[in-house]
Design a protein around this motif. Sequence first.
Motif, short mmCIF file in Angstrom:
data_model
loop_
_atom_site.label_atom_id
_atom_site.label_comp_id
_atom_site.label_asym_id
_atom_site.label_seq_id
_atom_site.Cartn_x
_atom_site.Cartn_y
_atom_site.Cartn_z
N GLY A 261 1.70 -15.29 7.87
CA GLY A 261 1.74 -13.85 8.07
C GLY A 261 0.71 -13.13 7.23
N ALA A 262 0.56 -13.55 5.98
CA ALA A 262 -0.46 -12.96 5.12
C ALA A 262 -1.86 -13.23 5.65
N ALA A 263 -2.07 -14.42 6.22
CA ALA A 263 -3.38 -14.77 6.78
C ALA A 263 -3.70 -13.91 7.99
N VAL A 264 -2.69 -13.56 8.79
CA VAL A 264 -2.90 -12.71 9.95
C VAL A 264 -3.27 -11.29 9.51
N ILE B 77 -1.46 -4.06 2.02
CA ILE B 77 -0.24 -3.97 1.21
C ILE B 77 0.83 -4.91 1.75
N ALA B 78 0.96 -4.94 3.10
CA ALA B 78 1.95 -5.82 3.71
C ALA B 78 1.64 -7.28 3.43
N ALA B 79 0.35 -7.64 3.48
CA ALA B 79 -0.04 -9.03 3.21
C ALA B 79 0.29 -9.42 1.77
N ILE B 80 -0.02 -8.53 0.83
CA ILE B 80 0.28 -8.81 -0.57
C ILE B 80 1.79 -8.90 -0.79
N ALA B 81 2.54 -8.04 -0.08
CA ALA B 81 4.00 -8.10 -0.19
C ALA B 81 4.54 -9.44 0.30
N LEU B 82 3.95 -9.98 1.38
CA LEU B 82 4.38 -11.28 1.87
C LEU B 82 4.10 -12.38 0.85
N ILE B 83 2.93 -12.31 0.23
CA ILE B 83 2.58 -13.32 -0.77
C ILE B 83 3.52 -13.23 -1.98
#
Length: 222
Positions: free
Chosen positions: A72-75, A37-43
Amino acid sequence: MVPTALGPASISHVHARSAPCIRALGILLFIAMSTRIAAIALIVSVVFFRVALALAGPAFSGYAPLAALVLGAAVLLPQARFAWLPAAAFLASDILLNVVVYKTGAFQSFLWVTLGFYVLLFLGGRGLSRLQSLALPFLGSAAAAAVAFHVVANTASWMADPLYAKTMAGWVQANTTGVPGFPPAWLFLVKSLAGNLAFAGLFLVALAPMRRSLPATVEARA
């Protein structure tokens, strides 16, 4: 022999032994969902930053921490199959910028340069998720990506813009002073570095508790 049924005491014993494993599995699933969810939020934030800062006016142009957001999303989401996410974010934000802000056609030739660069950055940034010590590599990658995009973008501008001489001096001008009458290109680089490093620092602070809660770093999968 026919196995005997478990009595209440045996069932309680099995439950007591398995409960920690079940709780640990639940925690890991929660963390996995949270990181996704955090990764999608960053994107999604890529779209917000690009459009919001463009609408805010020239003084805010260039501060969007796009490289740090994608890294950040890649991490957080290091699987290669998710590379379509930054592509979709940049495609959507470019269309919004071109139609709403710049009043041009939805698709411009430079769009493909931007898409290609940030998809490659996402794929390359997945290796950061394997590192035990993330701070310096992440900050360095965010800064390097900002500089690299500056050079790639201004090289494309130098090739396409007839106002630049197609010489080494013209290429240097495209990457430093830019076209006379407009803000210098180096100013956009300074803003990009400031925005990306500031966001990278905030990301690392926010990520620290999540990384401590994991038993090991997540390995990137193809």
